[in-house]
Scaffold this motif. Structure first.
Motif, mmCIF file in Angstrom:
data_model
loop_
_atom_site.group_PDB
_atom_site.id
_atom_site.type_symbol
_atom_site.label_atom_id
_atom_site.label_comp_id
_atom_site.label_asym_id
_atom_site.label_seq_id
_atom_site.Cartn_x
_atom_site.Cartn_y
_atom_site.Cartn_z
ATOM 1 N N LEU A 65 2.197 0.402 -11.592
ATOM 2 C CA LEU A 65 2.594 -0.569 -11.127
ATOM 3 C C LEU A 65 4.104 -0.654 -11.400
ATOM 4 C CD1 LEU A 65 -0.016 -3.087 -12.438
ATOM 5 C CD2 LEU A 65 0.408 -2.427 -10.033
ATOM 6 N N ILE A 66 4.542 -0.032 -12.704
ATOM 7 C CA ILE A 66 5.985 0.145 -12.841
ATOM 8 C C ILE A 66 6.582 0.922 -11.730
ATOM 9 C CG2 ILE A 66 7.468 1.115 -14.617
ATOM 10 C CD1 ILE A 66 5.584 0.330 -16.748
ATOM 11 N N ASP A 67 6.015 2.208 -11.371
ATOM 12 C CA ASP A 67 6.523 2.979 -10.478
ATOM 13 C C ASP A 67 6.827 2.386 -9.186
ATOM 14 O OD1 ASP A 67 6.972 5.123 -12.525
ATOM 15 O OD2 ASP A 67 4.984 6.064 -11.945
ATOM 16 N N MET A 68 5.717 1.537 -8.724
ATOM 17 C CA MET A 68 5.767 0.831 -7.299
ATOM 18 C C MET A 68 6.874 0.211 -7.443
ATOM 19 S SD MET A 68 1.908 -0.359 -7.072
ATOM 20 C CE MET A 68 2.124 -1.466 -5.524
ATOM 21 N N VAL A 72 -8.502 -0.456 -7.319
ATOM 22 C CA VAL A 72 -8.665 1.010 -6.595
ATOM 23 C C VAL A 72 -8.048 1.886 -7.746
ATOM 24 C CG1 VAL A 72 -7.838 2.482 -4.739
ATOM 25 C CG2 VAL A 72 -8.397 0.141 -4.337
ATOM 26 N N ALA A 73 -6.966 1.605 -8.342
ATOM 27 C CA ALA A 73 -6.278 2.589 -9.156
ATOM 28 C C ALA A 73 -7.060 2.960 -10.469
ATOM 29 C CB ALA A 73 -4.729 1.990 -9.591
ATOM 30 N N ALA A 98 0.766 -1.111 0.194
ATOM 31 C CA ALA A 98 -0.001 -0.063 -0.159
ATOM 32 C C ALA A 98 1.007 1.228 -0.065
ATOM 33 C CB ALA A 98 -0.937 -0.020 1.120
ATOM 34 N N ALA A 99 2.014 1.262 0.699
ATOM 35 C CA ALA A 99 2.880 2.509 0.913
ATOM 36 C C ALA A 99 3.607 2.472 -0.675
ATOM 37 C CB ALA A 99 3.835 2.113 1.774
ATOM 38 N N ARG A 100 3.937 1.608 -1.322
ATOM 39 C CA ARG A 100 4.495 1.773 -2.599
ATOM 40 C C ARG A 100 3.472 2.505 -3.332
ATOM 41 N NH1 ARG A 100 9.299 -0.469 -3.767
ATOM 42 N NH2 ARG A 100 10.458 -1.497 -2.103
ATOM 43 N N ALA A 101 2.291 1.899 -3.460
ATOM 44 C CA ALA A 101 1.050 2.416 -4.185
ATOM 45 C C ALA A 101 0.941 4.083 -4.067
ATOM 46 C CB ALA A 101 -0.034 1.595 -4.294
ATOM 47 N N GLU A 146 -6.151 11.079 -3.220
ATOM 48 C CA GLU A 146 -7.350 10.377 -3.633
ATOM 49 C C GLU A 146 -7.063 8.725 -3.365
ATOM 50 O OE1 GLU A 146 -5.696 12.598 -5.218
ATOM 51 O OE2 GLU A 146 -7.250 13.653 -6.299
ATOM 52 N N LEU A 147 -5.891 8.226 -3.710
ATOM 53 C CA LEU A 147 -5.579 6.562 -3.441
ATOM 54 C C LEU A 147 -5.761 6.372 -2.015
ATOM 55 C CD1 LEU A 147 -3.917 4.307 -5.656
ATOM 56 C CD2 LEU A 147 -2.821 4.621 -3.156
ATOM 57 N N ARG A 148 -4.948 7.278 -1.338
ATOM 58 C CA ARG A 148 -5.073 7.005 0.180
ATOM 59 C C ARG A 148 -6.390 6.777 0.854
ATOM 60 N NH1 ARG A 148 -2.958 9.336 3.689
ATOM 61 N NH2 ARG A 148 -1.668 7.888 4.743
ATOM 62 N N ARG A 149 -7.240 7.977 0.459
ATOM 63 C CA ARG A 149 -8.583 7.797 0.977
ATOM 64 C C ARG A 149 -9.413 6.464 0.647
ATOM 65 N NH1 ARG A 149 -8.117 13.612 0.430
ATOM 66 N NH2 ARG A 149 -8.771 13.482 -1.858
ATOM 67 N N ARG A 150 -9.009 6.152 -0.579
ATOM 68 C CA ARG A 150 -9.942 4.983 -1.032
ATOM 69 C C ARG A 150 -9.338 3.684 -0.262
ATOM 70 N NH1 ARG A 150 -12.598 4.369 -5.878
ATOM 71 N NH2 ARG A 150 -12.994 6.627 -5.429
ATOM 72 N N PHE A 151 -7.877 3.621 -0.137
ATOM 73 C CA PHE A 151 -7.199 2.477 0.583
ATOM 74 C C PHE A 151 -7.938 2.593 1.944
ATOM 75 C CE2 PHE A 151 -3.030 1.752 -1.644
ATOM 76 C CZ PHE A 151 -3.625 1.139 -2.782
ATOM 77 N N MET A 152 -8.168 3.827 2.611
ATOM 78 C CA MET A 152 -8.731 3.772 4.214
ATOM 79 C C MET A 152 -10.012 3.240 4.173
ATOM 80 S SD MET A 152 -6.318 5.116 6.325
ATOM 81 C CE MET A 152 -4.818 5.980 6.128
#
Length: 239
Positions: free
Chosen positions: A178-181, A166-167, A131-134, A146-152
């Motif tokens: 996914l490449i950046d992660m 989620v992405a 999750a942190a990498r994402a 936005e992604l963090r709020r959805r993960f929560m």
């Protein structure tokens, strides 16, 4: 489930003036001086940081930041009219969720004065790391929060498929995410965050650096406001 730091009895400070102690070797930073009140890390956290051979490299990264932690801590967009807030969090930390609501309130009350800088500090194994990498990768597309709020709001983000779902719902470029992660850049950012956590003594989450003031553990909005007001009265920039 284990969660790291316990909430501290900050509410006992109501109406009292705050006193601080300088953090040795890391000027101009300071932490609240609260004799007898400590954060407690669960013993189950011991050993989650990897094999001993990594300890030397980890310490070296921390020492590299000691002389000038500000660029890593607050980024390179320092201003003479704002108080930066560095926030260290972990997706599986319930105290972080409560604190984030209060941070949003604080920023909404005075958006011209405060600037939030997110730091992901995964401490609960592979799901937290994923999750942190994402989150760090989503920042490269301008959609970290936005992604963090959805993960929560997601019960468990434990595999690539859940990150992908989620992405996609946020219209992120999923393949680039996914490449950046897996990139060296994201790894370097996570390593810097860990080094900063070591430097400022964060053994769990949440952690905050509000201007010059370092806080470990969950704090109420009233205390956030009190520290924020004191920081606004300090000279700018922080460093």
């Amino acid at each position: 489930m284990i969660y790291g730091l316990r909430a501290l009895p900050w509410d006992r400070l109501g109406g009292r003036g705050l006193s601080y102690v300088d953090i040795e070797g890391v000027p101009p930073f300071r932490r609240l001086e609260l004799p007898g009140q400590t954060s407690t890390a669960n013993i189950a956290l011991v050993g989650l940081d990897g094999p001993l051979p990594e300890a030397g490299a980890r310490r070296a990264r921390m020492e590299t930041l000691r002389t000038d932690p500000c660029p890593a801590l607050f980024g390179n967009s320092a201003s003479n009219s704002e108080v930066p807030i560095a926030y260290f969090s972990e997706f599986r930390c319930p105290f972080c969720r409560a604190l984030e609501r209060d941070l949003e309130s604080l920023l909404a009350e005075d958006p011209a004065t405060f600037r939030l800088v997110q730091h992901e500090l995964p401490i609960f194994g592979p799901p937290s790391e994923l999750a942190a990498r994402a989150s760090v990768a989503a920042a490269r597309q301008g959609k970290q929060q936005e992604l963090r709020r959805r993960f929560m709001r997601t019960p468990m983000v434990a595999e690539e498929a859940s990150v992908r779902r989620v992405a996609e719902s946020l219209d992120l470029d999923v393949e680039q995410l996914l490449i950046d992660m897996s990139s060296a850049g994201v790894q370097a950012e996570l390593d810097r965050t860990r080094a900063l956590a070591d430097l400022f003594g964060f053994i769990g989450t949440p952690g905050l650096v509000i201007g010059r003031t370092v806080l470990s553990g969950a704090v109420p909005l009233s205390l956030l406001r009190q520290i924020a007001e004191e920081e606004k009265a300090e000279p700018f920039p922080v460093c």
